[in-house]
Write a protein that holds these residues in place. Structure first.
Motif, PDB file in Angstrom:
ATOM      1  N   PHE A 200      53.443 -77.687 -55.728  1.00  0.00           N
ATOM      2  CA  PHE A 200      52.872 -76.599 -55.438  1.00  0.00           C
ATOM      3  C   PHE A 200      53.722 -75.595 -55.038  1.00  0.00           C
ATOM      4  O   PHE A 200      54.821 -75.915 -54.314  1.00  0.00           O
ATOM      5  N   LEU A 201      53.872 -74.404 -55.471  1.00  0.00           N
ATOM      6  CA  LEU A 201      54.491 -73.187 -54.991  1.00  0.00           C
ATOM      7  C   LEU A 201      53.588 -72.335 -54.124  1.00  0.00           C
ATOM      8  O   LEU A 201      52.581 -71.912 -54.748  1.00  0.00           O
ATOM      9  N   MET A 202      53.652 -72.181 -52.616  1.00  0.00           N
ATOM     10  CA  MET A 202      52.597 -71.628 -52.102  1.00  0.00           C
ATOM     11  C   MET A 202      53.389 -70.245 -51.401  1.00  0.00           C
ATOM     12  O   MET A 202      54.579 -70.219 -50.870  1.00  0.00           O
ATOM     13  N   LYS A 203      52.708 -69.433 -50.991  1.00  0.00           N
ATOM     14  CA  LYS A 203      52.968 -68.238 -50.067  1.00  0.00           C
ATOM     15  C   LYS A 203      51.652 -68.067 -49.305  1.00  0.00           C
ATOM     16  O   LYS A 203      50.459 -68.192 -49.496  1.00  0.00           O
TER      17      LYS A 203
ATOM     18  N   ALA B  36      48.381 -70.245 -54.040  1.00  0.00           N
ATOM     19  CA  ALA B  36      49.346 -71.325 -54.364  1.00  0.00           C
ATOM     20  C   ALA B  36      49.099 -71.696 -55.929  1.00  0.00           C
ATOM     21  O   ALA B  36      48.170 -71.118 -56.584  1.00  0.00           O
ATOM     22  N   ARG B  37      50.239 -72.214 -56.640  1.00  0.00           N
ATOM     23  CA  ARG B  37      50.186 -72.542 -58.018  1.00  0.00           C
ATOM     24  C   ARG B  37      50.819 -74.033 -58.184  1.00  0.00           C
ATOM     25  O   ARG B  37      51.855 -74.346 -57.546  1.00  0.00           O
ATOM     26  N   LYS B  38      49.983 -74.553 -58.839  1.00  0.00           N
ATOM     27  CA  LYS B  38      50.484 -75.965 -59.218  1.00  0.00           C
ATOM     28  C   LYS B  38      50.939 -76.092 -60.851  1.00  0.00           C
ATOM     29  O   LYS B  38      49.911 -75.896 -61.523  1.00  0.00           O
ATOM     30  N   GLY B  39      52.042 -76.406 -61.137  1.00  0.00           N
ATOM     31  CA  GLY B  39      52.513 -76.624 -62.575  1.00  0.00           C
ATOM     32  C   GLY B  39      52.110 -77.798 -62.956  1.00  0.00           C
ATOM     33  O   GLY B  39      51.989 -78.979 -62.278  1.00  0.00           O
TER      34      GLY B  39
ATOM     35  N   VAL C 285      47.315 -74.890 -62.293  1.00  0.00           N
ATOM     36  CA  VAL C 285      46.468 -74.670 -61.224  1.00  0.00           C
ATOM     37  C   VAL C 285      46.550 -73.594 -60.061  1.00  0.00           C
ATOM     38  O   VAL C 285      47.569 -73.630 -59.775  1.00  0.00           O
ATOM     39  N   GLU C 286      45.744 -72.665 -60.112  1.00  0.00           N
ATOM     40  CA  GLU C 286      45.847 -71.585 -59.102  1.00  0.00           C
ATOM     41  C   GLU C 286      44.968 -71.692 -58.025  1.00  0.00           C
ATOM     42  O   GLU C 286      43.626 -71.962 -58.325  1.00  0.00           O
ATOM     43  N   VAL C 287      45.351 -71.479 -56.719  1.00  0.00           N
ATOM     44  CA  VAL C 287      44.526 -71.844 -55.566  1.00  0.00           C
ATOM     45  C   VAL C 287      44.490 -70.665 -54.775  1.00  0.00           C
ATOM     46  O   VAL C 287      45.860 -70.354 -54.166  1.00  0.00           O
ATOM     47  N   GLU C 288      43.395 -70.194 -54.026  1.00  0.00           N
ATOM     48  CA  GLU C 288      43.530 -69.215 -52.999  1.00  0.00           C
ATOM     49  C   GLU C 288      42.732 -69.579 -52.068  1.00  0.00           C
ATOM     50  O   GLU C 288      41.706 -70.209 -52.231  1.00  0.00           O
ATOM     51  N   SER C 289      43.152 -69.427 -50.606  1.00  0.00           N
ATOM     52  CA  SER C 289      42.327 -70.027 -49.411  1.00  0.00           C
ATOM     53  C   SER C 289      42.860 -69.047 -48.265  1.00  0.00           C
ATOM     54  O   SER C 289      43.691 -68.700 -48.240  1.00  0.00           O
ATOM     55  N   ASN C 290      41.860 -69.481 -47.352  1.00  0.00           N
ATOM     56  CA  ASN C 290      42.181 -68.625 -45.730  1.00  0.00           C
ATOM     57  C   ASN C 290      43.471 -69.422 -45.221  1.00  0.00           C
ATOM     58  O   ASN C 290      44.257 -68.851 -44.851  1.00  0.00           O
ATOM     59  N   SER C 291      43.606 -70.927 -45.334  1.00  0.00           N
ATOM     60  CA  SER C 291      44.638 -71.445 -44.746  1.00  0.00           C
ATOM     61  C   SER C 291      44.840 -72.871 -45.511  1.00  0.00           C
ATOM     62  O   SER C 291      44.276 -73.267 -46.491  1.00  0.00           O
TER      63      SER C 291
ATOM     64  N   LYS D 111      39.530 -71.001 -53.746  1.00  0.00           N
ATOM     65  CA  LYS D 111      38.866 -70.548 -55.118  1.00  0.00           C
ATOM     66  C   LYS D 111      40.078 -71.201 -55.835  1.00  0.00           C
ATOM     67  O   LYS D 111      41.273 -70.999 -55.827  1.00  0.00           O
ATOM     68  N   VAL D 112      39.728 -71.779 -56.975  1.00  0.00           N
ATOM     69  CA  VAL D 112      40.569 -72.773 -57.767  1.00  0.00           C
ATOM     70  C   VAL D 112      40.299 -72.360 -59.291  1.00  0.00           C
ATOM     71  O   VAL D 112      39.172 -72.234 -59.749  1.00  0.00           O
ATOM     72  N   LYS D 113      41.228 -71.916 -60.124  1.00  0.00           N
ATOM     73  CA  LYS D 113      41.197 -71.751 -61.438  1.00  0.00           C
ATOM     74  C   LYS D 113      42.103 -72.644 -62.159  1.00  0.00           C
ATOM     75  O   LYS D 113      43.349 -72.904 -61.466  1.00  0.00           O
ATOM     76  N   TYR D 114      41.577 -73.204 -63.296  1.00  0.00           N
ATOM     77  CA  TYR D 114      42.255 -74.045 -64.032  1.00  0.00           C
ATOM     78  C   TYR D 114      41.724 -73.836 -65.657  1.00  0.00           C
ATOM     79  O   TYR D 114      40.400 -74.092 -65.833  1.00  0.00           O
ATOM     80  N   ASP D 115      42.693 -73.317 -66.408  1.00  0.00           N
ATOM     81  CA  ASP D 115      42.089 -73.232 -67.732  1.00  0.00           C
ATOM     82  C   ASP D 115      41.174 -72.163 -67.732  1.00  0.00           C
ATOM     83  O   ASP D 115      41.156 -71.116 -67.356  1.00  0.00           O
ATOM     84  N   PHE D 116      39.829 -72.519 -68.637  1.00  0.00           N
ATOM     85  CA  PHE D 116      38.790 -71.807 -68.416  1.00  0.00           C
ATOM     86  C   PHE D 116      37.629 -72.203 -67.330  1.00  0.00           C
ATOM     87  O   PHE D 116      36.605 -71.539 -67.552  1.00  0.00           O
TER      88      PHE D 116
END
Length: 319
Positions: A163-166, A187-190, A197-203, A220-225
Motif C-alpha cells: 500500500f502507498l498511502m497519503k 491509498a493504492r495497492k499494486g 486497488v484504490e481506497v479512500e477513507s476518513n482514517s 470507498k474501494v475501486k478495483y477494475d470495473f
C-alpha cells in the motif's frame, strides 16, 4: 601678557573640542562593541558534544536509544538538548518497534519528550516506511505523533507493491505497535494484473504485528470495473499474500450494470469470489434477487444464492 593668556584659553578650547568630538565617541563605540561581543559569546555553561549516544530505560528495559552527530546542551539537568542528524530507536520489551531519523531534534530533560524535524523518516518493525516533516514523542503515552501530512509505503508482497498511502496526521503506539493515519486517507495497492486497488477513507489503522490494514469511515474501494462503499473495510493477509477483504456496516457495490447491497461483503481475492451476507440484495435492471447469502464467482460472471427469497425473476449469470 594679555596675548599669551588668550592663546592659552584658545588652546584649551581646542583640546576640549577634540576630546568631545573625536576621542570620546571612539571610546564609547569601542565599549559598545566589547559589550556586543560579550553578549554574543556563548555562555560558559553551554557545551557542544559530538557523537552523542543516549539510552533511556524504564523498569529495567530500554524505552529509547538516541544517536546524534552533534548536541548543544546547557549542562543543566532541567534544560534541553539541541540535536543534529538524529536517529532514535524505540523499544517494546527489548524489541525495536520504530526507528525515527531526521535533520534535527530536541530532548526535554524533565519530561524525556523528544521532537524530530526535517526530512523525518519512520521505519516500523514489519516494514512500513513513513515520511513527514516533524514528529513528537510523548514519554507518558509512549506514542510518536504528528499533525503534518504524511506518506506511507507498505511492505511488498507476492501480488506486487505494498500500500502507498497519503493522509494527515499520525499516531504510532510503541507498546501496541499500532499506527493510525488520522484523516483524509488515500491509498493504492499494486497488483500483478496491473489492476490496482484504490481506497479512500476518513482514517486508517496499520498493525506492526498483525498482517492487516483497517480503513474506517466512508470507505470507498475501486478495483477494475467494481466500486464498493462501506463504513469499514479490513484487508487481511495470509503469509505474504492479500487473501481477503471484509467490508462491514452496510455495503453498496456497483459492477457495470449491477448493484448489490448487504450488511457485509467478504471478497476472497485469490478465488475472485464475493460473498454478500446480511439481507443481501442483487439488482440488475428490473430483476431483483434476495437470499441468506449471494455469491458472485469468477469476478461476478456467475451468481449463486443460498436459500433464495426472490419474488422477481433471477438475475441471469453472465457469459
Amino acid at each position: 601678557m594679555r596675548l599669551l593668556k588668550h592663546l592659552a584659553i584658545a588652546a584649551l578650547l581646542i583640546y576640549v573640542c577634540v576630546q568631545v568630538v573625536v576621542i570620546f565617541p571612539r571610546y564609547l563605540n569601542k565599549e559598545e562593541k566589547e559589550v556586543a561581543v560579550q553578549e554574543q559569546a556563548p555562555k560558559k555553561s553551554e557545551q557542544i558534544l559530538e557523537g552523542v549516544h543516549l539510552v533511556e530505560s524504564q523498569k529495567g528495559s530500554r524505552d529509547w536509544e538516541l544517536l546524534a552527530d552533534k548536541a548543544l546542551t546547557s549542562g543543566a539537568q532541567t534544560g534541553s538538548w539541541k540535536l543534529q542528524k538524529v536517529t532514535v530507536h524505540f523499544y517494546n520489551k527489548e524489541t525495536k518497534e520504530f526507528t525515527v531519523t531526521g535533520d534535527e531534534g530536541d530532548i526535554d530533560q524533565p519530561t524525556k519528550n523528544i521532537s524530530v524535524k526535517g526530512n523525518v523518516v519512520i521505519n516500523s518493525f514489519n516494514g512500513y516506511v513513513f515520511k513527514t516533516n516533524d514528529v513528537y514523542y510523548k514519554a507518558t503515552t509512549r506514542s510518536i505523533e504528528t499533525e503534518s501530512p504524511i506518506e506511507v509505503q507498505g511492505p511488498e508482497d507476492i501480488q506486487g507493491k505494498g500500500f502507498l498511502m497519503k493522509g494527515i496526521g499520525l499516531r504510532a503506539e510503541v507498546d501496541t505497535s499500532n499506527m493510525y493515519i488520522l484523516k483524509d486517507v488515500k491509498a493504492r495497492k499494486g497488483m500483478k494484473d496491473s489492476k490496482d486497488v484504490e481506497v479512500e477513507s476518513n482514517s486508517a489503522l496499520l498493525s506492526g504485528r498483525k498482517k492487516e490494514v483497517f480503513f474506517q469511515g466512508n470507505t470507498k474501494v475501486k478495483y477494475d470495473f467494481m466500486s464498493i462503499e462501506a463504513p469499514e473495510s479490513n484487508f487481511k493477509y495470509s503469509s505474504n499474500f492479500l487473501e481477503e477483504i471484509l467490508f462491514s456496516g452496510g455495503v453498496k457495490a456497483l459492477q457495470t450494470d449491477r448493484k448489490a447491497t448487504s450488511q457485509q461483503l467478504l471478497v476472497r481475492v485469490k478465488e475472485q469470489k464475493l460473498i454478500f451476507k446480511g439481507n443481501p440484495v442483487l439488482m440488475e435492471k428490473e430483476d431483483e434477487l434476495r437470499g441468506d447469502e449471494i455469491i458472485l464467482v469468477d469476478g461476478g460472471r456467475k451468481v449463486m444464492v443460498e436459500k433464495s427469497k426472490d419474488t422477481k425473476p433471477k438475475v441471469p449469470n453472465k457469459k
